[in-house]
Design a protein around this motif. Structure first.
Motif, PDB file in Angstrom:
ATOM      1  N   LEU A  44       0.909  -1.314   0.098  1.00  0.00           N
ATOM      2  CA  LEU A  44      -0.076   0.093   0.028  1.00  0.00           C
ATOM      3  C   LEU A  44       1.011   1.123   0.010  1.00  0.00           C
ATOM      4  N   LYS A  72      -3.178   2.586  -1.270  1.00  0.00           N
ATOM      5  CA  LYS A  72      -3.570   2.563  -2.263  1.00  0.00           C
ATOM      6  C   LYS A  72      -2.573   1.306  -2.783  1.00  0.00           C
ATOM      7  N   GLU A  81      -6.325   4.399  -8.281  1.00  0.00           N
ATOM      8  CA  GLU A  81      -6.896   4.987  -7.195  1.00  0.00           C
ATOM      9  C   GLU A  81      -8.058   4.815  -7.885  1.00  0.00           C
TER      10      GLU A  81
END
Length: 157
Positions: free
Chosen positions: A44, A48, A144
């Protein structure tokens, strides 16, 4: 409350789940419209999903043409243990060396079975240098997300 609502992970549960897993299945869209599916080691980055790959790889060719990407992270063997999440959105192909080194170093630590570093200043400089050399022809990809679905069958009781 629907069965689907009962097994959905909370935001905190999802973040914890994603932080503890190491492999993600990545689907991009090929030139012919068919999915191109591969498994990658990930980490991450700023919360994300992020991974590194060769800049000339098929997934990068696909993402430069169409940045839509879906990620699947899953765990469990028996039905009542199944947990997972699908995240769909736009992939950002990142060539910034600092981002690439940060993502690559954490992924390399995870692949080597080492603890995930809090930040790069705590990592052996020789390790970071080795990762830097390995990243020479690579790019980072950061998802995203625009849509997230999750499930945890242990919640069914």
């Amino acid at each position: 409350m629907s069965k689907r609502d009962k097994i959905r992970m909370s935001g905190e549960e999802l973040a914890d789940f994603l932080a503890k897993q190491a492999k993600v299945q990545i689907a991009t869209i090929g030139k012919d419209g068919a999915p191109h599916l591969v498994t990658m080691f990930y980490t991450l980055y700023e919360g994300k999903i992020a991974f590194t790959t060769y800049g000339s790889s098929q997934k990068i060719v696909n993402l430069r043409r169409n940045p839509v990407m879906t990620c699947l992270v899953e765990a469990g063997d028996a039905y009542n243990e199944l947990r997972g999440a699908t995240l769909t959105g736009r992939a950002r192909v990142v060539e910034d060396r600092d981002v690439l080194l940060a993502v690559g170093t954490v992924v390399a630590h995870r692949m080597a079975g080492l603890p995930v570093p809090g930040d790069l200043s705590t990592v052996d400089p020789a390790f970071v240098e080795g990762v830097g050399k390995a990243m020479a022809k690579r790019v980072a990809v950061i998802l995203e997300p625009t849509k997230i679905s999750s499930w945890d069958h242990a919640k069914m009781g």
